[in-house]
Structures are given as C-alpha cells and as structure tokens.
Design a protein around this motif. Sequence first.
Motif, mmCIF file in Angstrom:
data_model
loop_
_atom_site.group_PDB
_atom_site.id
_atom_site.type_symbol
_atom_site.label_atom_id
_atom_site.label_comp_id
_atom_site.label_asym_id
_atom_site.label_seq_id
_atom_site.Cartn_x
_atom_site.Cartn_y
_atom_site.Cartn_z
ATOM 1 N N ARG A 10 -13.412 6.576 1.546
ATOM 2 C CA ARG A 10 -12.105 6.377 0.928
ATOM 3 C C ARG A 10 -12.048 6.928 -0.487
ATOM 4 O O ARG A 10 -11.057 6.737 -1.187
ATOM 5 N N LEU B 259 -2.400 9.019 -0.075
ATOM 6 C CA LEU B 259 -3.056 7.917 0.619
ATOM 7 C C LEU B 259 -4.423 7.630 0.004
ATOM 8 O O LEU B 259 -4.804 6.483 -0.215
ATOM 9 N N ARG C 229 -3.962 6.039 -3.414
ATOM 10 C CA ARG C 229 -3.597 4.632 -3.304
ATOM 11 C C ARG C 229 -4.813 3.787 -2.950
ATOM 12 O O ARG C 229 -5.018 2.705 -3.517
ATOM 13 N N ALA C 230 -5.643 4.279 -2.018
ATOM 14 C CA ALA C 230 -6.850 3.548 -1.647
ATOM 15 C C ALA C 230 -7.810 3.463 -2.821
ATOM 16 O O ALA C 230 -8.517 2.475 -3.010
#
Length: 302
Positions: free
Chosen positions: A97, A296, A299-300
């Motif tokens: 991530r 994405l 944000r992670a």
Amino acid sequence: MLHLRVISPSERSGEVLRILGGEPGATHVTLGLAAAVDPPGDVIQAEVARGSLNDVLAALTALDLSRTGGISFVPSGTVISDAKERADTAAPKRRDRTVVWAQLLDQMREGARLTPTFLTFLAIAILLSAVGVTTASPLTLVGAMVVGPEFLPLAALSVGLVRRDTRLIRTSVRTLAISFPVAMVVTWLATLLWVRLGWIGVGNVEDARAFDFIYQVGPFSLVVALLAGAAGMLAVVSSTSAVLVGVFISVTTVPAAGLAVVAAFAGKWHIALSSLAQLSVNLMGIVLAGVAVLLLFQRADR
C-alpha cells in the motif's frame, strides 16, 4: 526493505540517528564518522521498511540534508535478520500500500523528458504502424505497440497532476505535444517515399476492416484505455516491469497515429479524424486511470 544512505554534517548526525532510532521500521543503523569526502560529513546507513520510508525521508528532508549532505536509497536485496523481520512487522504501513513518492517522482521526471532516444523510438513505432496498416500485418502492429515509449510521459503526467507538480506536468505535456506531431511528420515523409517506390499502396485503407479497432471510437475504447492505464500505473508503482508489455499491447495510441497519417495521405479524412479521436481517447483514459490509482494509494498512505 530499502537500504538508506545519508551523508550528514557532523552537527546534524545526532538528529539523524534520533530519527532512525525512533522509527520502528528502521534497523541495522550504522555510523561512519567523517567517512564522506564530497560533500564532507558522516555516513549513516540503515535498512528501512518500505512502509516507513516516506516518513523517514520527510523528517530527513526537514533537516535540509538535501542541500548540506545527501540522501539515497536502493532496494536492500536479501536481508537475513530477525531485526529486519521485526522492522518489517512494525512498519506503520503495508508494503503493497506504500508508494515511495520521492522515488516515483525521480523516475517520472526522467521518463517525462523529451530526448532524441524517446523521439526515435516513437517515430519507429509509428512507422511500424504505418507499415502494418498498409500491408495488413497484425504482427507488425503489435510490434509497433511494444516499441512505443509513450506510456512514461503519460504516467508522469498522472503523477504530476496528483502531486501538483507543475514542472512535471509541463514537461510531460511538452514531450507529448512535440513528439507525436514530429513522429507523424516523419511517417508522412516515409509513406510518400514508399508509395513512390511502389513498395506500398494506400488506396485500400478504407477497406481495411480488420483494423476497425484502431480508428472506430466506441465505449470499449475508453474502457480499455482505463484498464490499461490502471494496470500500467500499478506496474510502475510496484516495479513490475513485465506487466507493462501487456499495457503497451492493449492500447492503440501508436497504431491510431500511424493510421491517421496513412489515411490523411490517402485523402480519407474521416478515417484520419476518427483515428486521431481514438488516439485522444487512449491518451486521456491512460492519464485518468493513472490519476485514480495514485489517489487511492495516496489515500491509503494517509
């Protein structure tokens, strides 16, 4: 894990060691007093979990080490150590991530530049597309897709938009805006030469129904571009280069440019315009998908 190497002025070394010592994702910290010659200073090295590296880099950059010393990092390779396992487990973010933004920005700044090599590859790719269209050779078209280097400046544009890096955005747009017209002009001149030599004919371009997918814009034109762009950005972020070949083959940017040139040469302007529309949809779809994937990850990361 990533191997971090810091050149630090002696008066800053204590702060660097405190940063690394307070980071649970860092281990194997070593100090070489006055080991650096240019720039002069201490050399501090450590193994840092990927999920911790952004925080460590932010703290080190705040010490102005990029000006007074230096910061570098590379993949550690195989590390056999219980301390390494503990650091990996203690990292605040999972490896899959985490985007190391400093690394990605550096890679994209290099990939976004307009160089003679980039322009040559793009010209060769569009030339191959023109040959593939006029000779009805799908294999030549696939080869053109693989040779095409256009994904990197498109990925760089996505990164620039997400990170609000105006310089990177300008460089990427400039590279695309100059390289495609220049490569297409080269293809036009080559097509003129080949026609006069009698090597190819362009009169049957409109009847090349096998290549409808190149110039007919439909719902799946955008869908394929979005999927390919997402896969490409994931490949860049995760350093999975093998996936990029599939991305290159999935989208019809280079074939559309080649067909646009041949169709315009033959006076089939509706096909030329449709090919340019297909080219635009592919470029836009790749950039939008790249932005979505990076948002994405961002944000992670937060």
